[in-house]
Design a protein around this motif. Structure first.
Motif, short mmCIF file in Angstrom:
data_model
loop_
_atom_site.label_atom_id
_atom_site.label_comp_id
_atom_site.label_asym_id
_atom_site.label_seq_id
_atom_site.Cartn_x
_atom_site.Cartn_y
_atom_site.Cartn_z
N GLU A 117 0.84 -1.20 0.00
CA GLU A 117 0.00 0.00 0.00
C GLU A 117 0.87 1.25 0.00
O GLU A 117 0.83 2.04 0.93
CB GLU A 117 -0.93 0.00 1.22
CG GLU A 117 -2.11 -0.92 1.10
CD GLU A 117 -3.16 -0.43 0.10
OE1 GLU A 117 -3.14 0.76 -0.29
OE2 GLU A 117 -3.98 -1.24 -0.31
N ASN A 118 1.71 1.40 -1.03
CA ASN A 118 2.47 2.65 -1.17
C ASN A 118 2.63 2.97 -2.65
O ASN A 118 2.53 2.09 -3.51
CB ASN A 118 3.81 2.60 -0.43
CG ASN A 118 4.77 1.60 -1.02
OD1 ASN A 118 5.06 1.61 -2.21
ND2 ASN A 118 5.29 0.72 -0.18
N ASP A 119 2.86 4.23 -2.92
CA ASP A 119 2.89 4.70 -4.31
C ASP A 119 4.01 4.09 -5.12
O ASP A 119 3.84 3.81 -6.30
CB ASP A 119 2.98 6.23 -4.34
CG ASP A 119 1.71 6.91 -3.86
OD1 ASP A 119 0.65 6.24 -3.86
OD2 ASP A 119 1.77 8.09 -3.47
N VAL A 120 5.19 3.88 -4.52
CA VAL A 120 6.32 3.35 -5.26
C VAL A 120 6.03 1.92 -5.72
O VAL A 120 6.25 1.57 -6.88
CB VAL A 120 7.62 3.41 -4.42
CG1 VAL A 120 8.79 2.81 -5.18
CG2 VAL A 120 7.93 4.84 -4.02
N SER A 121 5.50 1.09 -4.83
CA SER A 121 5.16 -0.28 -5.20
C SER A 121 4.05 -0.32 -6.23
O SER A 121 4.09 -1.12 -7.17
CB SER A 121 4.74 -1.09 -3.97
OG SER A 121 5.84 -1.31 -3.13
N LYS A 122 3.07 0.54 -6.07
CA LYS A 122 1.95 0.58 -7.03
C LYS A 122 2.45 1.01 -8.41
O LYS A 122 2.03 0.45 -9.42
CB LYS A 122 0.85 1.52 -6.53
CG LYS A 122 0.09 0.94 -5.37
CD LYS A 122 -0.95 1.91 -4.86
CE LYS A 122 -1.68 1.32 -3.66
NZ LYS A 122 -2.64 2.25 -3.07
N LYS A 123 3.37 1.97 -8.44
CA LYS A 123 3.94 2.40 -9.72
C LYS A 123 4.72 1.27 -10.38
O LYS A 123 4.59 1.02 -11.58
CB LYS A 123 4.84 3.62 -9.49
CG LYS A 123 5.40 4.24 -10.74
CD LYS A 123 6.22 5.47 -10.41
CE LYS A 123 6.83 6.05 -11.65
NZ LYS A 123 7.66 7.22 -11.37
N LEU A 124 5.51 0.55 -9.59
CA LEU A 124 6.28 -0.59 -10.09
C LEU A 124 5.32 -1.66 -10.62
O LEU A 124 5.54 -2.22 -11.70
CB LEU A 124 7.14 -1.14 -8.95
CG LEU A 124 8.23 -2.13 -9.29
CD1 LEU A 124 9.28 -1.52 -10.21
CD2 LEU A 124 8.88 -2.64 -8.01
N ALA A 125 4.27 -1.95 -9.87
CA ALA A 125 3.28 -2.96 -10.29
C ALA A 125 2.57 -2.54 -11.57
O ALA A 125 2.33 -3.37 -12.46
CB ALA A 125 2.27 -3.20 -9.18
N ASN A 126 2.24 -1.27 -11.68
CA ASN A 126 1.58 -0.78 -12.90
C ASN A 126 2.48 -0.94 -14.12
O ASN A 126 2.03 -1.35 -15.18
CB ASN A 126 1.14 0.67 -12.74
CG ASN A 126 -0.10 0.81 -11.89
OD1 ASN A 126 -0.97 -0.07 -11.87
ND2 ASN A 126 -0.19 1.89 -11.16
N LYS A 127 3.76 -0.62 -13.95
CA LYS A 127 4.71 -0.78 -15.06
C LYS A 127 4.82 -2.25 -15.44
O LYS A 127 4.85 -2.59 -16.62
CB LYS A 127 6.10 -0.25 -14.67
CG LYS A 127 6.20 1.25 -14.63
CD LYS A 127 7.61 1.65 -14.22
CE LYS A 127 7.78 3.14 -14.15
NZ LYS A 127 9.14 3.53 -13.76
#
Length: 189
Positions: A117-127
């Motif tokens: 639940e953090n923006d960096v992980s979500k960004k990585l997952a989206n990529k």
């Protein structure tokens, strides 16, 4: 005097353009007596360990260090895994798994990505999802996501109950191609 200036400028440029080594931890889920998902003679613990080892072996980038949470058929506890991750403080962590579902094999397919639940992980997952057309991005109260202090994603590489995906992930070709795709993603991110 001009020669000294050029040399000094060259040294200055080499320092300003030198890149620190990127460190990524690959966690091969399960291991030891914990088989993970199993079907038709295939086990999750073996598939993800083989993929993890191939990612490390295929890495030719001098500016990238791949560290595995396990390199053999051992079972580091979840606490040991996250302890190692938090001690190393890598740029990010990818935990490898193979999904399993009670649904029929034709309904269960594709990769899934679980995130912190953090923006960096979500960004990585989206990529990752964009690059590999992962079917879903989910959050979950999973130990490795909850306890890792660095950006972490958990990849379900496919479904053990889907015969095509099971055969592919269980094959040398499938494991090598999966490792190559993940390594390319790591190189680019």
């Amino acid at each position: 005097m001009r020669i000294i200036s050029v040399v000094a400028l060259g040294v200055l440029l080499s320092f300003s353009f030198s890149k620190e080594k990127k460190v990524v931890v690959i966690d091969a889920g399960h291991g030891g007596t914990d088989l993970g998902a199993t079907r038709e003679g295939f086990s999750e613990k073996e598939i993800v360990l083989n993929v993890a080892k191939k990612i490390k072996a295929l890495n030719q980038n001098q500016n990238l260090e791949i560290i595995l949470t396990r390199e053999d058929d051992s079972y580091p506890s979840l606490e040991q895994r996250t302890g190692k991750i938090n001690e190393l403080k890598p740029d990010y962590t990818i935990s490898l798994h193979v999904n399993n579902s009670p649904r029929t094999s034709t309904e269960s397919k594709g990769m899934e990505v679980f995130v912190q639940e953090n923006d960096v992980s979500k960004k990585l997952a989206n990529k990752f999802s964009e690059k590999f057309q992962a079917t879903k991005i989910r959050t979950g109260n999973l130990h490795i996501l909850r306890e890792s202090k660095v950006p972490t994603i958990l990849l379900e590489l496919g479904f053990m109950n889907n015969p095509q995906e099971r055969e592919y992930l269980g094959s040398e070709k499938g494991q090598t191609e999966t490792a190559e795709k993940i390594l390319k993603f790591i190189d680019e991110n």
